[in-house]
Design a protein around this motif. Structure first.
Motif, PDB file in Angstrom:
ATOM      1  N   TYR A   1      -4.924   7.912  11.197  1.00  0.00           N
ATOM      2  CA  TYR A   1      -5.739   8.768  11.103  1.00  0.00           C
ATOM      3  C   TYR A   1      -5.339   9.968  11.711  1.00  0.00           C
ATOM      4  N   ILE A   2      -4.649   9.928  12.717  1.00  0.00           N
ATOM      5  CA  ILE A   2      -3.837  11.147  13.603  1.00  0.00           C
ATOM      6  C   ILE A   2      -2.865  11.782  12.652  1.00  0.00           C
ATOM      7  N   CYS A   3      -3.232  12.714  12.040  1.00  0.00           N
ATOM      8  CA  CYS A   3      -2.411  13.656  11.089  1.00  0.00           C
ATOM      9  C   CYS A   3      -1.376  14.463  11.835  1.00  0.00           C
ATOM     10  N   ASN A   4      -0.145  14.774  11.059  1.00  0.00           N
ATOM     11  CA  ASN A   4       0.801  15.366  11.707  1.00  0.00           C
ATOM     12  C   ASN A   4       0.169  16.801  11.976  1.00  0.00           C
ATOM     13  N   SER A   5       0.353  17.329  13.337  1.00  0.00           N
ATOM     14  CA  SER A   5      -0.112  18.472  13.877  1.00  0.00           C
ATOM     15  C   SER A   5       0.741  19.510  13.945  1.00  0.00           C
ATOM     16  N   ASP A   6       0.619  20.765  13.309  1.00  0.00           N
ATOM     17  CA  ASP A   6       1.553  21.971  13.425  1.00  0.00           C
ATOM     18  C   ASP A   6       1.747  22.323  14.789  1.00  0.00           C
ATOM     19  N   ALA A   7       0.462  22.358  15.549  1.00  0.00           N
ATOM     20  CA  ALA A   7       0.350  22.754  16.933  1.00  0.00           C
ATOM     21  C   ALA A   7       1.364  21.897  17.728  1.00  0.00           C
ATOM     22  N   LEU A   8       1.386  20.578  17.547  1.00  0.00           N
ATOM     23  CA  LEU A   8       1.851  19.492  18.417  1.00  0.00           C
ATOM     24  C   LEU A   8       3.443  19.544  18.059  1.00  0.00           C
ATOM     25  N   ALA A   9       3.743  19.864  16.852  1.00  0.00           N
ATOM     26  CA  ALA A   9       5.221  19.788  16.323  1.00  0.00           C
ATOM     27  C   ALA A   9       5.832  20.931  16.791  1.00  0.00           C
ATOM     28  N   ARG A  10       5.177  22.208  16.688  1.00  0.00           N
ATOM     29  CA  ARG A  10       5.621  23.437  17.387  1.00  0.00           C
ATOM     30  C   ARG A  10       6.019  23.249  18.966  1.00  0.00           C
ATOM     31  N   LYS A  11       5.109  22.554  19.602  1.00  0.00           N
ATOM     32  CA  LYS A  11       5.187  22.362  20.969  1.00  0.00           C
ATOM     33  C   LYS A  11       6.368  21.504  21.414  1.00  0.00           C
TER      34      LYS A  11
ATOM     35  N   ALA B   1       0.802  -1.282   0.031  1.00  0.00           N
ATOM     36  CA  ALA B   1       0.057  -0.023  -0.197  1.00  0.00           C
ATOM     37  C   ALA B   1       1.013   1.253  -0.086  1.00  0.00           C
ATOM     38  N   GLU B   2       0.416   2.036  -0.784  1.00  0.00           N
ATOM     39  CA  GLU B   2       1.388   3.580  -0.812  1.00  0.00           C
ATOM     40  C   GLU B   2       0.918   4.316   0.417  1.00  0.00           C
ATOM     41  N   LYS B   3       1.743   4.959   0.911  1.00  0.00           N
ATOM     42  CA  LYS B   3       1.610   5.715   2.185  1.00  0.00           C
ATOM     43  C   LYS B   3       1.092   7.018   1.976  1.00  0.00           C
ATOM     44  N   LYS B   4      -0.182   7.433   2.294  1.00  0.00           N
ATOM     45  CA  LYS B   4      -0.542   8.520   1.890  1.00  0.00           C
ATOM     46  C   LYS B   4      -0.702   9.539   2.997  1.00  0.00           C
ATOM     47  N   ILE B   5      -0.583  10.797   2.851  1.00  0.00           N
ATOM     48  CA  ILE B   5      -0.437  11.861   3.578  1.00  0.00           C
ATOM     49  C   ILE B   5      -1.787  12.299   4.160  1.00  0.00           C
ATOM     50  N   MET B   6      -2.111  12.171   5.237  1.00  0.00           N
ATOM     51  CA  MET B   6      -3.537  12.382   5.697  1.00  0.00           C
ATOM     52  C   MET B   6      -3.648  14.047   5.741  1.00  0.00           C
ATOM     53  N   THR B   7      -4.611  14.463   5.447  1.00  0.00           N
ATOM     54  CA  THR B   7      -4.855  15.816   5.934  1.00  0.00           C
ATOM     55  C   THR B   7      -6.124  15.909   6.903  1.00  0.00           C
TER      56      THR B   7
ATOM     57  N   ALA C   1     -10.018  13.063  14.961  1.00  0.00           N
ATOM     58  CA  ALA C   1      -8.991  12.229  15.695  1.00  0.00           C
ATOM     59  C   ALA C   1      -7.993  12.895  15.958  1.00  0.00           C
ATOM     60  N   THR C   2      -7.349  14.090  14.979  1.00  0.00           N
ATOM     61  CA  THR C   2      -6.257  15.010  15.168  1.00  0.00           C
ATOM     62  C   THR C   2      -6.542  15.884  16.151  1.00  0.00           C
ATOM     63  N   LEU C   3      -7.859  16.687  16.340  1.00  0.00           N
ATOM     64  CA  LEU C   3      -7.974  17.266  17.449  1.00  0.00           C
ATOM     65  C   LEU C   3      -8.024  16.945  18.970  1.00  0.00           C
TER      66      LEU C   3
ATOM     67  N   LYS D   1      -6.548  22.935   0.305  1.00  0.00           N
ATOM     68  CA  LYS D   1      -6.093  21.365   0.684  1.00  0.00           C
ATOM     69  C   LYS D   1      -6.978  20.452  -0.049  1.00  0.00           C
ATOM     70  N   PRO D   2      -6.654  19.450  -0.473  1.00  0.00           N
ATOM     71  CA  PRO D   2      -7.632  18.319  -0.827  1.00  0.00           C
ATOM     72  C   PRO D   2      -8.611  17.633   0.126  1.00  0.00           C
ATOM     73  N   VAL D   3      -9.483  18.227   0.244  1.00  0.00           N
ATOM     74  CA  VAL D   3     -10.424  17.935   1.583  1.00  0.00           C
ATOM     75  C   VAL D   3     -11.720  17.112   0.876  1.00  0.00           C
ATOM     76  N   SER D   4     -12.150  16.194   1.646  1.00  0.00           N
ATOM     77  CA  SER D   4     -13.299  15.381   1.330  1.00  0.00           C
ATOM     78  C   SER D   4     -14.020  15.360   2.596  1.00  0.00           C
ATOM     79  N   PHE D   5     -15.406  14.885   2.481  1.00  0.00           N
ATOM     80  CA  PHE D   5     -15.954  14.376   3.676  1.00  0.00           C
ATOM     81  C   PHE D   5     -15.470  13.679   4.741  1.00  0.00           C
ATOM     82  N   HIS D   6     -14.582  12.968   4.413  1.00  0.00           N
ATOM     83  CA  HIS D   6     -14.038  11.911   5.189  1.00  0.00           C
ATOM     84  C   HIS D   6     -12.959  12.550   5.886  1.00  0.00           C
ATOM     85  N   THR D   7     -12.319  13.596   5.412  1.00  0.00           N
ATOM     86  CA  THR D   7     -11.352  14.191   6.207  1.00  0.00           C
ATOM     87  C   THR D   7     -11.690  15.162   7.509  1.00  0.00           C
ATOM     88  N   LEU D   8     -13.067  15.085   7.605  1.00  0.00           N
ATOM     89  CA  LEU D   8     -13.764  15.765   8.792  1.00  0.00           C
ATOM     90  C   LEU D   8     -13.456  14.369   9.966  1.00  0.00           C
ATOM     91  N   ARG D   9     -13.640  13.347   9.594  1.00  0.00           N
ATOM     92  CA  ARG D   9     -13.150  12.307  10.347  1.00  0.00           C
ATOM     93  C   ARG D   9     -11.796  12.536  10.941  1.00  0.00           C
TER      94      ARG D   9
END
Length: 398
Positions: free
Chosen positions: A364-374, A208-214, A336-338, A324-332
């Protein structure tokens, strides 16, 4: 084979020889009893990979039949249970004496076997069956199964199969998941002595290709929900998706009869997921309930269609200025990220996402800018500490 394996086989054969099978009843609702087989001693289940004592037959009889139809129903169910018991005794005796049923099954219909196995799984397995049915033009026996056919089906999933909804080729991730499920069915067929070799071990899977979750941050969500939407029900469903993390199919099918309150009086929904069939009592916030509107009957988001959650949703996102490439599933993913950003553990998020494995939740947990900065700001070396380290180094060298 090692001596330990031979001793285990001898012990299993002794158990098989002494095994007795009885038909038992277990009371269920509405004056009925469920039928099951009782093995004594237990037998080894090749699929579950463990010893089992009971096998549910998914048949029921009436405890007190009042009509002729009820009595006929009981007679037919008991006769069917006796036939199944006889079949199980033949299987156990055949295994004890080393007689396999491969010759009888090798000419059998693999598609029928495939479909019966899919009935015990979730809807995704049915999608795999439909693709394989189309691949082999509706005909495939156990005798036709081979490494070559498996590799051809692998090529079909990668290059010829199309999604039922989008009519586009399957993504590599979807093709990989479908092919793994197909190999799992072949492994079960081998364990059932339906095929002579374990084809699942003879072929390679699809990587499987590694997808970057948004996901969307709070500023993007605020901008989206303040942008006028063509359909108000779509806007309410999107807010509910962010605050609940439910899949699109579960939101489309959500009804008010699924709404209930827990022992604290907080709102929850009884969810039977469309994808996996898992049952969960899913807690939601008061803000999520505000997006549902007043309590009523029937569907919660009446008028919401799958088409709204695809093309119209993307138009709404574009109007909000989100690139961003956003779909309805991005809300899910956003849900998880929040939750992760707010300090919730992976186990808690897994339960809320109704995932079977924590690895799925981690994707499902995307790379968070806030967590990366912290995390970046948490590492620092004070000048005095550096001086102390250098002084120790100098002393060591001296």
């Amino acid at each position: 084979r090692s001596g330990a394996h031979q001793r285990q086989d001898t012990q299993n054969r002794r158990i098989m020889k002494a095994t007795r099978i009885n038909i038992r009843k277990r009371q269920i609702s509405n004056g009925r009893s469920s039928l099951y087989l009782d093995y004594y001693p237990g037998v080894f289940d090749r699929i579950k990979k463990r010893m089992v004592r009971h096998e549910t037959l998914y048949l029921y009889v009436y405890d007190r039949p009042e009509t002729l139809a009820d009595r006929q129903h009981n007679d037919e169910m008991m006769e069917l249970a006796r036939q199944i018991r006889t079949k199980r005794m033949i299987d156990i005796s055949s295994a004890y004496y080393g007689i396999t049923k491969k010759a009888a099954l090798i000419k059998g219909d693999f598609l029928q076997y495939f479909e019966e196995r899919c009935m015990l799984k979730n809807n995704t397995y049915h999608s795999v069956f439909k693709h394989f049915y189309q691949f082999c033009n509706g005909y495939c026996t156990f005798e036709q199964l081979s490494v070559t056919m498996c590799e051809q089906f692998r090529h079909y999933l990668l290059h010829a199969a199309q999604s039922k909804t989008t009519r586009k080729p399957l993504s590599k991730t979807t093709a990989s998941s479908y092919y793994d499920m197909f190999l799992y069915i072949l492994k079960i067929a081998y364990n059932d002595n339906a095929i002579s070799s374990n084809l699942a071990e003879c072929v390679s899977g699809i990587r499987a290709e590694k997808k970057i979750m948004t996901s969307l941050n709070y500023e993007e969500l605020d901008r989206l929900f303040k942008t006028p939407c063509k359909y108000e029900v779509l806007r309410r469903a999107s807010i509910f998706a962010v605050l609940s993390g439910l899949r699109r199919g579960d939101i489309l099918a959500l009804e008010w009869k699924d709404y209930e309150k827990d022992y604290h009086g907080k709102p929850t929904f009884r969810i039977v997921t469309k994808k996996t069939g898992a049952v969960s009592h899913h807690p939601v916030s008061a803000e999520a309930m505000d997006a549902c509107g007043p309590v009523g009957d029937g569907l919660i988001f009446k008028g919401l269609t799958a088409n709204m959650t695809t093309y119209i949703f993307k138009e709404w996102v574009a109007d909000a200025g989100i690139k961003k490439p956003v779909s309805f599933h991005t809300l899910r993913h956003t849900y998880a990220t929040l939750l992760h950003e707010n300090g919730n553990s992976l186990h808690t998020i897994q339960n809320l996402m109704i995932h079977l494995h924590p690895g799925t939740t981690a994707q499902y947990i995307c790379n968070s800018d806030a967590l990366a900065r912290k995390a970046a700001d948490s590492l620092h070396l004070e000048p005095s500490r550096i001086k102390r380290i250098w002084s120790k180094v100098r002393r060591l060298f001296k």
